[in-house]
Motif scaffolding. Structure first.
Motif, short mmCIF file in Angstrom:
data_model
loop_
_atom_site.label_atom_id
_atom_site.label_comp_id
_atom_site.label_asym_id
_atom_site.label_seq_id
_atom_site.Cartn_x
_atom_site.Cartn_y
_atom_site.Cartn_z
N ALA A 165 0.64 -1.55 -0.12
CA ALA A 165 0.21 0.16 -0.04
C ALA A 165 1.36 1.70 -0.05
O ALA A 165 0.66 2.15 -1.34
N ILE A 166 1.85 1.19 0.92
CA ILE A 166 2.49 2.76 0.91
C ILE A 166 3.58 2.44 -0.57
O ILE A 166 3.74 3.84 -1.24
N GLU A 167 4.07 1.83 -1.19
CA GLU A 167 4.39 1.67 -2.85
C GLU A 167 3.31 2.92 -3.99
O GLU A 167 3.88 2.91 -4.73
N TRP B 204 2.25 7.46 -6.63
CA TRP B 204 0.99 8.60 -7.02
C TRP B 204 2.01 9.21 -6.52
O TRP B 204 1.68 10.47 -7.16
N LEU B 205 2.37 9.56 -4.92
CA LEU B 205 3.18 11.07 -4.72
C LEU B 205 4.32 11.04 -5.75
O LEU B 205 4.16 12.38 -5.69
N ALA C 150 7.00 11.47 -0.21
CA ALA C 150 7.69 10.29 -1.12
C ALA C 150 8.96 9.23 -1.06
O ALA C 150 9.12 7.94 -0.61
N HIS C 151 9.57 10.47 -0.47
CA HIS C 151 10.92 10.43 -0.60
C HIS C 151 11.51 10.00 1.49
O HIS C 151 11.32 8.20 1.86
N ASN C 152 10.17 10.08 2.34
CA ASN C 152 9.17 9.59 3.47
C ASN C 152 9.38 8.42 3.74
O ASN C 152 9.36 7.46 4.15
N ALA C 153 7.57 8.12 2.30
CA ALA C 153 7.27 7.04 2.56
C ALA C 153 8.49 5.72 2.14
O ALA C 153 8.10 4.63 2.50
N VAL C 154 9.69 6.04 1.36
CA VAL C 154 10.28 5.36 0.56
C VAL C 154 11.41 4.66 2.21
O VAL C 154 11.24 3.85 2.40
#
Length: 72
Positions: A28-30, A35-36, A45-49
């Motif tokens: 889901a985070i991917e 999308w971000l 997006a960097h924080n999500a990675v």
């Protein structure tokens, strides 16, 4: 009182379910990260990675614990 073997199986089964949840969260985070990135929100997006990297690291440790509990 359950035996150590029964307790190990129960713990391994619970950890397996948590591992499945961890994989689902990572997926889901991917998707959100993609999308971000596509919508110009690179910092988020960097924080999500970074969050996905933590999930991956912890997933490996959980998988190792499951194998130890199952005696594999």
């Amino acid at each position: 009182m359950p035996s150590d073997s029964d307790s190990n199986i129960t713990a391994a089964d619970a950890l397996t379910l948590l591992l499945h949840n961890q994989h689902a969260l990572a997926a889901a985070i991917e998707e959100v990260t993609r999308w971000l990135s596509e919508n110009g929100v690179e910092a988020v997006a960097h924080n999500a990675v970074a969050a996905m990297e933590t999930l991956d690291t912890n997933a490996k440790e959980i998988a190792d614990a499951i194998l130890r509990l199952r005696g594999l």
